[in-house]
Write an enzyme that holds these catalytic residues in place. Sequence first.
Site, PDB file in Angstrom:
ATOM      1  CG  LEU A 177      -3.337  37.523  95.788  1.00  0.00           C
ATOM      2  CD1 LEU A 177      -2.636  37.755  97.119  1.00  0.00           C
ATOM      3  CD2 LEU A 177      -4.832  37.426  96.015  1.00  0.00           C
ATOM      4  CD  GLU A 179      -4.961  43.448  88.668  1.00  0.00           C
ATOM      5  OE1 GLU A 179      -4.876  44.663  88.365  1.00  0.00           O
ATOM      6  OE2 GLU A 179      -6.021  42.886  88.978  1.00  0.00           O
ATOM      7  N   GLY A 292      -0.885  32.764 105.757  1.00  0.00           N
ATOM      8  CA  GLY A 292      -0.573  31.332 105.708  1.00  0.00           C
ATOM      9  C   GLY A 292       0.598  31.079 104.779  1.00  0.00           C
ATOM     10  N   GLY A 412      34.296  28.556  97.374  1.00  0.00           N
ATOM     11  CA  GLY A 412      35.252  29.265  96.519  1.00  0.00           C
ATOM     12  C   GLY A 412      34.764  29.262  95.075  1.00  0.00           C
ATOM     13  CD  GLU A 436       2.569  34.346  99.025  1.00  0.00           C
ATOM     14  OE1 GLU A 436       1.802  35.228  99.451  1.00  0.00           O
ATOM     15  OE2 GLU A 436       2.258  33.550  98.130  1.00  0.00           O
TER      16      GLU A 436
END
Length: 570
Positions: A177, A179, A292, A412, A436
């Site tokens: 998806l 870009e 999903g 620590g 997502e």
Amino acid sequence: MSENFFTDNPDLLFRLEQLDLREVVELKERGYTYAEKYPEAPRNYRDAKDNYRLVLEVLGAICATVVAPRAAEADEQGAQYRDGEVFYADATQAALDAFRQAELMGAMLPWEYDGMNLPESIYQLMVDMVSRAEAGLMTIFGLLEIALAIHEHADEEDKAELLPKFSRGEVTGAMVLTEPDAGSDLGAVQARATYDEATDTWYLDGVKRFITNGNADVQLVLARSEAGSTDARGLSLFLLERDETVKIRRIENKMGIHASPTCEIQYNHTPAKLIGRRRFGLIRYGMELMNGARLAVSSQAVGIAEAAYREALKYAGERIQFGRPIRELSPVSRMLLSMRGEIEAARALISLSGTWVDRSKAFAARVSEGDRSYRKKQKQASALADALTPLSKYYATEMTNRVCDQALQVHGGVGYMREFNVERHYRDARITNIYEGTSQLQVVAAIGKLMGHALDGLFAEWAAQDYGDLNAEKEKMIAAGEKLHQAAETLKAKDQPVIDYYAVDLVNMAVYILNSWLLLQDSLVSERKAALARYYIAEHLPKIHMAGEIIASASEIPLAASDLVLGVVK
Ligand SMILES: Cc1cc2nc3c(=O)[nH]c(=O)nc-3n(C[C@H](O)[C@H](O)[C@H](O)COP(=O)(O)OP(=O)(O)OC[C@H]3O[C@@H](n4cnc5c(N)ncnc54)[C@H](O)[C@@H]3O)c2cc1C
């Protein structure tokens, strides 16, 4: 060292036992008639639950004995890029081979495609364990949503060809998806899809970045099919099998999940098939895919938190300071308790979301087959699934960052060192509230539902129950629910920028209230959970009130101050 990540984790066993999937499984298994055709299919609900337990035990053993022991090695070696190709780390490849041999790759795919027809809520428990073992591996194992989208929307020929290959682990998938100029704002996607009438084929051109497992054989790509369009309504979803026109330009050098290859891809007139309807690529199919995947990432977050918590608990028992194990120091035990409470609350929330997603899907399947009696139930289930999914993603992924931070703190100075696993968990956790959809985008997705009081029905149902010794807590939660209702109304009356600014406070209120109710439900069947519920509510009620106070005094002040304080000149 653990022998099995399922049987050594009472909370996973508890969640499996509490899952109420009777109606879902009955529908998914077609009244258990699949058993006549497929020998592995369950014959009744009890048989189904036994099957699920068995699958989880097999996976749990592989996670504990094959995957986790080589997790540091997978992180160290990482995925590699050479001559335009991607190579998994040796440990990742060995883990995938083990999953394949155990026939675990087709978890949610239907029987007819050699899958196991598992509900989403069982798959979440699987993802949880895989992520506890090695968070990067989960991004390859946990990409089954892609196969599900193909099952849902591709034609019969593609399904018959591709889905059994997913089940057998012969192919993996990528969800393509993002870009460079379209991240949270996916409506701005520019990759071009052009249709050639002569060959009756679509061709894709453009660059995609940050693509998990972009080396996958099967890819679902979001591209602009409507020339001249500028928004989400011009985008469609395409299916392609990677060939020489798909160039992997590089893989990213990341902070964590090193075993997961994150690719930049260039499509050069790549032939592809349209999936589903034109123009619905993002608004319908892309959102389905992401929803999903959001639940899978929520479970990934819990798995990482579980791993980090266990490291911290062990270390706190061994490290002696001031003459005693640091676990006995109350500021340290406070951190441990906080981690444990948050992890179990997140699991309960994800389980609830998964159950409603399962119901929504099972009812939708009946409706699409013409059974109108399921329409009302489907509408209710899908509304709840839509509200609960972003809340789960938001809470679980913010939670894992808090838990990993505390787990490192318990260690620590050594926690800061590469030799200690907690350092890896801390790095791995950081991606979960980014990909997502960032946490801010989950808030955007949830806020409308909360202002529409989407959870009121659930709260009313839970308020009608008797919680015995915890009835005082129940009354507090009823009052908290009223406060949430009031806060939602207050926010609704504000201008949009003010709503956006304070939305996160309403979401915080809602998840703390949801979690408290869920732990109260758990308290009905377990004394330990009753103690946890009492503790969680004591810790979170003040936070609920504080978020309510913030919304009650919501104003334009921060927005008005912002530009001047930050020195922004417009
Ligand atoms: C390791 C990794 C793996 C990935 N895998 C995939 C994959 O397989 N497939 C895929 O398609 N993508 C993938 N992504 C992309 C990922 O989904 C995006 O990075 C993410 O959605 C955020 O987009 P962005 O990076 O462009 O950030 P931006 O959208 O530029 O966001 C920057 C900041 O602005 C905030 N912001 C933006 N818009 C809003 C808004 N409307 N309201 C409030 N805040 C907002 C964000 O929360 C964030 O804090 C991956 C990314 C990474 C890092």
